[in-house]
Scaffold this motif. Structure first.
Motif, short mmCIF file in Angstrom:
data_model
loop_
_atom_site.label_atom_id
_atom_site.label_comp_id
_atom_site.label_asym_id
_atom_site.label_seq_id
_atom_site.Cartn_x
_atom_site.Cartn_y
_atom_site.Cartn_z
N GLY A 128 0.80 -1.21 0.00
CA GLY A 128 0.00 0.00 0.00
C GLY A 128 0.84 1.26 0.00
N THR A 129 0.21 2.36 -0.38
CA THR A 129 0.83 3.68 -0.35
C THR A 129 0.18 4.48 0.77
N VAL A 130 0.99 4.96 1.69
CA VAL A 130 0.47 5.77 2.80
C VAL A 130 0.27 7.19 2.30
N VAL A 131 -1.00 7.63 2.26
CA VAL A 131 -1.30 8.99 1.80
C VAL A 131 -1.45 9.95 2.97
N GLY A 132 -1.51 9.41 4.20
CA GLY A 132 -1.61 10.27 5.36
C GLY A 132 -1.63 9.49 6.65
N LEU A 133 -1.33 10.20 7.71
CA LEU A 133 -1.37 9.68 9.07
C LEU A 133 -2.08 10.73 9.90
N SER A 134 -3.26 10.41 10.39
CA SER A 134 -4.04 11.36 11.15
C SER A 134 -4.22 10.88 12.59
N VAL A 135 -4.00 11.79 13.53
CA VAL A 135 -4.22 11.48 14.94
C VAL A 135 -5.10 12.55 15.55
N LEU A 136 -5.83 12.14 16.55
CA LEU A 136 -6.66 13.08 17.28
C LEU A 136 -5.78 14.10 18.01
N MET A 137 -4.74 13.57 18.68
CA MET A 137 -3.90 14.41 19.52
C MET A 137 -2.44 14.00 19.40
N GLU A 138 -1.57 14.99 19.29
CA GLU A 138 -0.13 14.75 19.29
C GLU A 138 0.44 15.23 20.62
N LEU A 139 1.23 14.40 21.25
CA LEU A 139 1.95 14.79 22.46
C LEU A 139 3.29 15.35 22.00
N GLY A 140 3.29 16.63 21.69
CA GLY A 140 4.44 17.27 21.06
C GLY A 140 5.73 17.15 21.83
N GLN A 190 9.30 13.11 14.75
CA GLN A 190 10.68 13.00 14.26
C GLN A 190 11.00 11.59 13.77
N ARG A 191 10.29 10.57 14.26
CA ARG A 191 10.51 9.19 13.80
C ARG A 191 9.88 8.95 12.44
N LEU A 192 8.97 9.82 12.04
CA LEU A 192 8.22 9.65 10.80
C LEU A 192 8.85 10.52 9.72
N THR A 193 9.94 10.04 9.17
CA THR A 193 10.76 10.87 8.28
C THR A 193 10.12 11.15 6.93
N ASP A 194 9.22 10.27 6.45
CA ASP A 194 8.64 10.51 5.13
C ASP A 194 7.11 10.50 5.12
N VAL A 195 6.52 10.65 6.29
CA VAL A 195 5.07 10.77 6.42
C VAL A 195 4.81 11.96 7.35
N GLU A 196 4.00 12.91 6.87
CA GLU A 196 3.70 14.09 7.67
C GLU A 196 2.43 13.84 8.49
N PRO A 197 2.56 13.72 9.81
CA PRO A 197 1.38 13.51 10.64
C PRO A 197 0.47 14.73 10.64
N TYR A 198 -0.82 14.46 10.69
CA TYR A 198 -1.83 15.51 10.83
C TYR A 198 -2.51 15.30 12.17
N ALA A 199 -2.31 16.24 13.09
CA ALA A 199 -2.90 16.16 14.42
C ALA A 199 -3.99 17.21 14.54
N LEU A 200 -5.16 16.79 15.04
CA LEU A 200 -6.25 17.74 15.24
C LEU A 200 -5.96 18.70 16.38
N THR A 201 -5.13 18.26 17.33
CA THR A 201 -4.69 19.13 18.41
C THR A 201 -3.34 18.64 18.92
N VAL A 202 -2.58 19.53 19.53
CA VAL A 202 -1.26 19.19 20.08
C VAL A 202 -1.25 19.55 21.55
N ALA A 203 -0.83 18.57 22.35
CA ALA A 203 -0.75 18.79 23.80
C ALA A 203 0.69 18.88 24.23
#
Length: 176
Positions: free
Chosen positions: A145-157, A163-176
């Motif tokens: 498969g091809t990963v077109v995105g990674l979405s999370v409800l919350m990122e614990l910044g 930083q571990r996700l070098t070629d996938v840009e996470p999309y977080a609805l909120t950052v804590a």
């Protein structure tokens, strides 16, 4: 990301200190899930973000990622594929081992859950150290498969998981 949506999420997610072990601050999403308007806003927010991506499958990571990924898949007209802890899926699986902020885990996906060429959105509740998300990306790619995105409800910044996700840009609805 809408500031209104981030504020809504922040108000509906509670922090439970020292769970599941001392030093961990668990983000409990059950109050958000119990609020129909907040739950709908989260599903709609992710769907709107990825509408243009032609998603074939939405992968949800056990267990709370299932709760979010299934309605997102439905809203997008895509299939839902679970990623589960080792030994929970009945057919042939692919597996990936990763580190958590409080241990090591192995998760699996059915080998035929994602077909070669499928465009996949990965969904989970929280991005912490990035180990779970990184393993999910590896599983989707191992299936072709091809990963077109990674979405999370919350990122614990503060845990720097993106930083571990070098070629996938996470999309977080909120950052804590």
């Amino acid at each position: 990301m809408s500031q209104d949506l981030a504020t809504l999420i922040d108000k509906r997610v509670r922090t439970i200190p020292d769970y599941p072990k001392p030093g961990v601050e668990f983000k409990d999403i059950t109050p958000l899930l119990a609020d129909p308007a907040a739950f709908r806003a989260v599903v709609d927010g992710v769907r709107e973000r990825y509408d243009a991506e032609s998603v074939d499958a939405v992968v949800g990571i056990e267990a709370r990622g299932f709760i979010l990924a299934a309605p997102i898949a439905y809203a997008m007209g895509a299939g839902f594929v679970p990623i589960r802890k080792s030994g929970k899926l009945p057919a042939r699986t692919l597996d990936a081992t990763y580190d958590l902020e409080y241990g090591t885990e192995t998760m699996e996906m059915h080998a035929d859950g994602v077909s070669p060429g499928d465009r996949v959105l990965i969904v989970d509740d929280v991005l912490a150290t990035g180990g779970t998300a990184e393993a999910a990306v590896r599983l989707v790619r191992a299936a072709g498969g091809t990963v077109v995105g990674l979405s999370v409800l919350m990122e614990l910044g503060f845990l720097n998981g993106r930083q571990r996700l070098t070629d996938v840009e996470p999309y977080a609805l909120t950052v804590a």
